[in-house]
Design an enzyme around this catalytic site. Structure first.
Site, PDB file in Angstrom:
ATOM      1  N   ASP A  72      -5.916   2.406   3.324  1.00 17.80           N
ATOM      2  CA  ASP A  72      -4.673   3.173   3.190  1.00 17.80           C
ATOM      3  C   ASP A  72      -4.182   3.269   1.747  1.00 17.80           C
ATOM      4  O   ASP A  72      -4.448   2.402   0.916  1.00 17.80           O
ATOM      5  CB  ASP A  72      -3.559   2.504   4.010  1.00 17.80           C
ATOM      6  CG  ASP A  72      -3.734   2.727   5.508  1.00 17.80           C
ATOM      7  OD1 ASP A  72      -4.815   3.174   5.931  1.00 17.80           O
ATOM      8  OD2 ASP A  72      -2.777   2.436   6.248  1.00 17.80           O
ATOM      9  N   HIS A 122      -1.718  10.509   5.634  1.00 14.70           N
ATOM     10  CA  HIS A 122      -0.834   9.329   5.549  1.00 14.70           C
ATOM     11  C   HIS A 122       0.539   9.741   5.011  1.00 14.70           C
ATOM     12  O   HIS A 122       1.172   8.964   4.303  1.00 14.70           O
ATOM     13  CB  HIS A 122      -1.487   8.280   4.660  1.00 14.70           C
ATOM     14  CG  HIS A 122      -0.952   6.886   4.847  1.00 14.70           C
ATOM     15  ND1 HIS A 122      -0.558   6.376   6.061  1.00 14.70           N
ATOM     16  CD2 HIS A 122      -0.734   5.873   3.946  1.00 14.70           C
ATOM     17  CE1 HIS A 122      -0.133   5.131   5.909  1.00 14.70           C
ATOM     18  NE2 HIS A 122      -0.224   4.808   4.634  1.00 14.70           N
ATOM     19  N   HIS A 126       4.775   9.134   1.544  1.00 11.90           N
ATOM     20  CA  HIS A 126       4.713   7.745   2.013  1.00 11.90           C
ATOM     21  C   HIS A 126       6.088   7.068   2.007  1.00 11.90           C
ATOM     22  O   HIS A 126       6.292   6.016   1.376  1.00 11.90           O
ATOM     23  CB  HIS A 126       3.739   6.940   1.144  1.00 11.90           C
ATOM     24  CG  HIS A 126       3.267   5.664   1.784  1.00 11.90           C
ATOM     25  ND1 HIS A 126       3.861   4.448   1.545  1.00 11.90           N
ATOM     26  CD2 HIS A 126       2.286   5.409   2.666  1.00 11.90           C
ATOM     27  CE1 HIS A 126       3.238   3.502   2.227  1.00 11.90           C
ATOM     28  NE2 HIS A 126       2.277   4.059   2.931  1.00 11.90           N
ATOM     29  N   HIS A 218      -5.684  -2.086   2.250  1.00 15.47           N
ATOM     30  CA  HIS A 218      -5.052  -1.134   1.350  1.00 15.47           C
ATOM     31  C   HIS A 218      -5.821  -1.039   0.034  1.00 15.47           C
ATOM     32  O   HIS A 218      -6.607  -1.930  -0.294  1.00 15.47           O
ATOM     33  CB  HIS A 218      -3.608  -1.549   1.046  1.00 15.47           C
ATOM     34  CG  HIS A 218      -2.677  -1.383   2.212  1.00 15.47           C
ATOM     35  ND1 HIS A 218      -2.565  -2.334   3.206  1.00 15.47           N
ATOM     36  CD2 HIS A 218      -1.825  -0.367   2.548  1.00 15.47           C
ATOM     37  CE1 HIS A 218      -1.679  -1.915   4.106  1.00 15.47           C
ATOM     38  NE2 HIS A 218      -1.222  -0.737   3.737  1.00 15.47           N
TER      39      HIS A 218
HETATM   40 ZN   LIG Z   1       0.565   3.153   3.654  1.00 15.12          ZN
END
Ligand SMILES: [Zn+2]
Length: 251
Positions: A72, A122, A126, A218
């Site tokens: 991510d 995503h 964000h 991540h």
């Molecule tokens: Zn994220």
């Protein structure tokens, strides 16, 4: 709920119940029912797992030692290092990209796709602290803007969506349906956005090493490349391969 309109209708009906109780039985009954309705909705909203209002895929069916790795918050400066590590282990991953970062670094998005990985939506900016609290118009803007940007890189637009921090709302699922997206959660995540020793991060992921599991890490944090290196080494040494999932299937 299949549409935003149906979701509004459901929320209205849920608020009619305490209103009627307040009218018929007085303040305590009405207030307690209203509190119960709101706590239930808040629980569904802040739960990153699958809920009746927001179905989320948390694993795939698989028989061999295959795992789905998801990464991510890119693209960012460590994306080339991630791609090199994945190539060294012949691993494939889904990169959940932030729209405005993808627009700023199209070269990195093209490199991800050229290496045979998938990209997922995503959101555009964000907004991890408030996406779940957005109304349908603001959520739609986040989802559709990111989808438009990522759609420019491939003839096949992304099919997977992941909310920031996994927090959506009852409006999220109908909006995903509008954009032909499916919500992808995770079986286990490392909580790797804070400085933490690598063995601790690996220990959070290891219990989910089973066929079809979805792992979440991540990129863009100091520990990110070291964690991916350690995770891929451990998976490879135990005979696991990281593969892309089959095409989106019903929840
Ligand atoms: Zn994220």
């Amino acid at each position: 709920m299949k549409t935003v309109r149906q979701t509004w209708l459901l929320l209205t009906l849920l608020h009619l119940i305490p209103a009627i109780l307040f009218w018929k039985m007085g303040f305590p009954a009405g207030f307690l029912t209203l509190a119960a309705v709101h706590l239930t909705l808040l629980g569904f909203t802040l739960c990153p797992r699958s809920t009746p209002l927001r179905p989320t895929r948390r694993y795939f069916s698989a028989t061999g030692r295959t795992i789905c790795l998801t990464i991510d918050d890119g693209p960012c400066a460590d994306t080339p290092a991630f791609l090199a590590l994945l190539a060294a282990h012949r691993a494939k991953a889904i990169f959940f990209l932030i729209g405005e970062r993808a627009a700023a670094r199209p070269d990195l998005v093209r490199a991800i796709l050229a290496a045979g990985h998938q990209i997922g939506n995503h959101t555009h900016t964000h907004p991890e602290k408030c996406f779940w609290a957005y109304g349908p118009a603001a959520q739609r803007r986040e989802i559709e803007t990111c989808q438009e940007i990522l759609g420019q890189f491939s003839a096949r637009p992304p099919i997977w969506f992941r909310a920031p921090a996994g927090f959506g709302s009852p409006f999220t699922h109908p909006l995903l349906r509008e954009s032909h997206l499916h919500c992808l959660g995770w079986t286990a995540r490392a909580f790797d956005t804070r400085p933490t020793p690598i063995p601790v991060l690996l220990a959070r992921l290891r219990p989910a090493f089973r066929p079809g599991a979805i792992l979440l890490v991540h990129q863009g944090h100091p520990v990110s490349p070291a964690l991916l290196r350690a995770l891929l080494s451990e998976l490879s040494s135990e005979g696991w391969t990281c593969e892309l999932p089959p095409p989106a299937a019903p929840y």
